[in-house]
Structure formats: C-alpha cells, structure tokens
Scaffold this motif. Structure first.
Motif, PDB file in Angstrom:
ATOM      1  N   HIS A 126       0.707  -1.217  -0.015  1.00 30.20           N
ATOM      2  CA  HIS A 126      -0.049   0.027   0.213  1.00 30.20           C
ATOM      3  C   HIS A 126       0.852   1.292   0.031  1.00 30.20           C
ATOM      4  N   GLN A 127       1.823   1.430   0.844  1.00 30.08           N
ATOM      5  CA  GLN A 127       2.860   2.501   0.646  1.00 30.08           C
ATOM      6  C   GLN A 127       3.530   2.536  -0.652  1.00 30.08           C
ATOM      7  N   LEU A 128       3.906   1.495  -1.059  1.00 25.13           N
ATOM      8  CA  LEU A 128       4.531   1.551  -2.359  1.00 25.13           C
ATOM      9  C   LEU A 128       3.460   2.262  -3.665  1.00 25.13           C
ATOM     10  N   LEU A 152      11.823   0.376   2.138  1.00 21.91           N
ATOM     11  CA  LEU A 152      10.772  -0.140   1.828  1.00 21.91           C
ATOM     12  C   LEU A 152      11.200  -1.718   1.387  1.00 21.91           C
ATOM     13  N   ARG A 153      12.286  -1.542   0.513  1.00 21.79           N
ATOM     14  CA  ARG A 153      12.738  -3.005  -0.203  1.00 21.79           C
ATOM     15  C   ARG A 153      13.354  -3.622   0.773  1.00 21.79           C
ATOM     16  N   ALA A 184      13.117  -8.423  -9.736  1.00 28.74           N
ATOM     17  CA  ALA A 184      11.985  -8.254 -10.736  1.00 28.74           C
ATOM     18  C   ALA A 184      11.088  -7.556 -10.015  1.00 28.74           C
ATOM     19  N   LEU A 185      11.204  -7.421  -8.978  1.00 32.35           N
ATOM     20  CA  LEU A 185       9.979  -6.564  -8.093  1.00 32.35           C
ATOM     21  C   LEU A 185       9.875  -5.203  -8.231  1.00 32.35           C
ATOM     22  N   TRP A 186      11.342  -4.778  -8.553  1.00 33.74           N
ATOM     23  CA  TRP A 186      11.571  -3.335  -8.277  1.00 33.74           C
ATOM     24  C   TRP A 186      12.267  -2.805  -9.731  1.00 33.74           C
TER      25      TRP A 186
END
Length: 274
Positions: A126-128, A152-153, A184-186
């Motif tokens: 949610h923050q992302l 966050l990461r 791959a998430l970032w």
C-alpha cells in the motif's frame, strides 16, 4: 465472407504492428483461455504504450512467449509470475504488484505466522502504491521515490526471507520463489517507462474475454485470425485516440482499390476522435 474480407484488409497493418511492438523497450504480456473448433486454445496479448497486439495459439508455453516477444528481446517485460516467463533474465522482468497484493492477502487468510507476514507485506504494498501514484501525478520526484523505496525494499526482502522459514509449506515456497526473483519486483523503480503492475495487458484482454463469453470461441483458424486482428485494431486505435470505424472503413476502401491499408502505428501525436 465479410469477416474474411475485413480480416484480409487489415492483415498487413497488423503484421506491421507486431514488428513495432517487438522493438519497444517496455512490454506487458498476458494470456487467457480460448476455444478454436471446440479445442482448448489461448488468447495472448502483448501491449506497448501505443500499440497492442493479439494472437490465438493452441499452447500456453515458453516457446509461444519467446516467439511473441521476439527471440532476442531486450525489452523490460511486465507479467505475472507464470513460469513460462522464467526464461527471461530477472533484470528484464517486472513482476506485477497487483498480483503480489493478492498473494499477500492469501497469506493473511491462512492465519498464524503467515498472516503476520502477509499483513506487513500488504502494508509495504500500500505504501509503494501511494508513493507511485504521487510520482505519476507529479507530486513526488522520481529521485525522492527511489530514496524512499530503499528502506521499503529492505523490509520486503526481510519479510520474504522470514516467510521462507515458516512451517506453512505453501507460504514458505511462495516467499522463497519471490525472494529468488526479488530484483524483478523493483525494475520499475530504476527504469523509467516501466509500470509496477501488469494492468495494461489485463485490461487489453477484457474485451477478448467478453467476446469469448458471447461467441464461445472461434470455429476455424480463419475465424481466430479475424478475432486477433480485430482486437489488435480496436485496442491499438483506442490507445492512440483514433476512431475504429473510420479506420476499418478506410482499410476496406483501400483493399477494394488495391491500395495499402492505413498504418496502425502511432503518428507524431494522438489523433482525436471525430
């Protein structure tokens, strides 16, 4: 017969659209079920910023994905975590955070330690999205966003590691899988023009899903070519704010006059609908 006349009229522009898409730096890919002559098939889409293409194939495997994206693609590929895309280098992938959010919600539904991990990962998600929406609307600079994401990461990475140690085998396996492909998430953080979700491809498939529900698929390969070409024309022109009926009329007129059909590729700017 009319369907096949129209299908033939737009065949060349659709082929040109496929070549254009495979040259783009960022793509989204997704697939959904279809039926051709009563046999299971798959409707695939590959979407770029201004051109989206479709094809119906009998399989849902790595070979098809490789063919659609291009054998030597260097594009960043947005997708879900379906294993057919695992042949791509992690550095070329962007995992869909909308899918991840649903995965973390499943953690919460399982209760226990999985729920605790899921709640923290949902908070991070949610923050992302809050920060990302501010980047998109111009109220947060990308450089500041990249700074915020760093902490966050680290939290997401720790929670995935912790989740991988749980006694809940299903949650542990998912966390271990996500940790293995964690870069791959970032990708969207470091690479401009990349979205954190695969919503572009999922939205593109919706009209095809509605078509499948009302027609129950296609009866022949020729019918499938008509469907994939019409979906390509419709979605591409809507992305460019061009009128679909006007385009199809001009394409058919060109075919009757033995002239090339108008291109589906974007011009210098969007064309407003008349």
């Amino acid at each position: 017969q009319l369907e096949q006349h129209v299908s033939a009229a737009v065949a060349a522009p659709v082929a040109e659209a496929w070549a254009y898409v495979q040259r783009q730096p960022a793509l989204h890919i997704d697939e959904t079920g279809w039926r051709e002559a009563g046999v299971k098939a798959w409707l695939w889409t590959v979407a770029s910023a201004l051109v989206t293409v479709f094809t119906i194939r009998p399989r849902r495997d790595r070979e098809v994905a490789r063919d659609l994206l291009g054998e030597d693609t260097t594009a960043i590929i947005g997708s879900d975590r379906f294993t057919v895309y695992d042949y791509l280098p992690v550095s070329q992938r962007q995992t869909c955070w909308a899918h991840l959010q649903r995965t973390f919600e499943q953690f919460v539904d399982r209760g226990g330690e999985a729920a605790r991990v899921g709640k923290i990962l949902l908070q991070c998600t949610h923050q992302l999205f809050t920060w990302w929406h501010r980047v998109r609307d111009g109220t947060l600079q990308r450089s500041s966003f990249q700074t915020y994401i760093s902490d966050l990461r680290s939290e997401v990475r720790f929670q995935l590691w912790y989740g991988g140690q749980l006694a809940d085998d299903q949650t542990a396996a998912t966390c271990a899988n996500l940790l293995a492909m964690e870069p791959a998430l970032w990708t969207f953080v470091r690479q401009e023009g990349v979205e954190p979700t695969n919503n572009t491809a999922e939205r593109a498939l919706r009209h095809g899903v509605l078509w499948r529900h009302t027609s129950f698929g296609t009866h022949s390969p020729a019918g499938s070519r008509f469907v994939e070409r019409m979906l390509t024309v419709r979605d591409t022109l809507r992305q460019q704010q061009r009128n679909v009926l006007d385009y199809l009329t001009r394409a058919c007129q060109a075919a009757l006059s033995h002239q090339p059909a108008p291109s589906l590729l974007p011009t210098a700017g969007p064309q407003p609908q008349p």
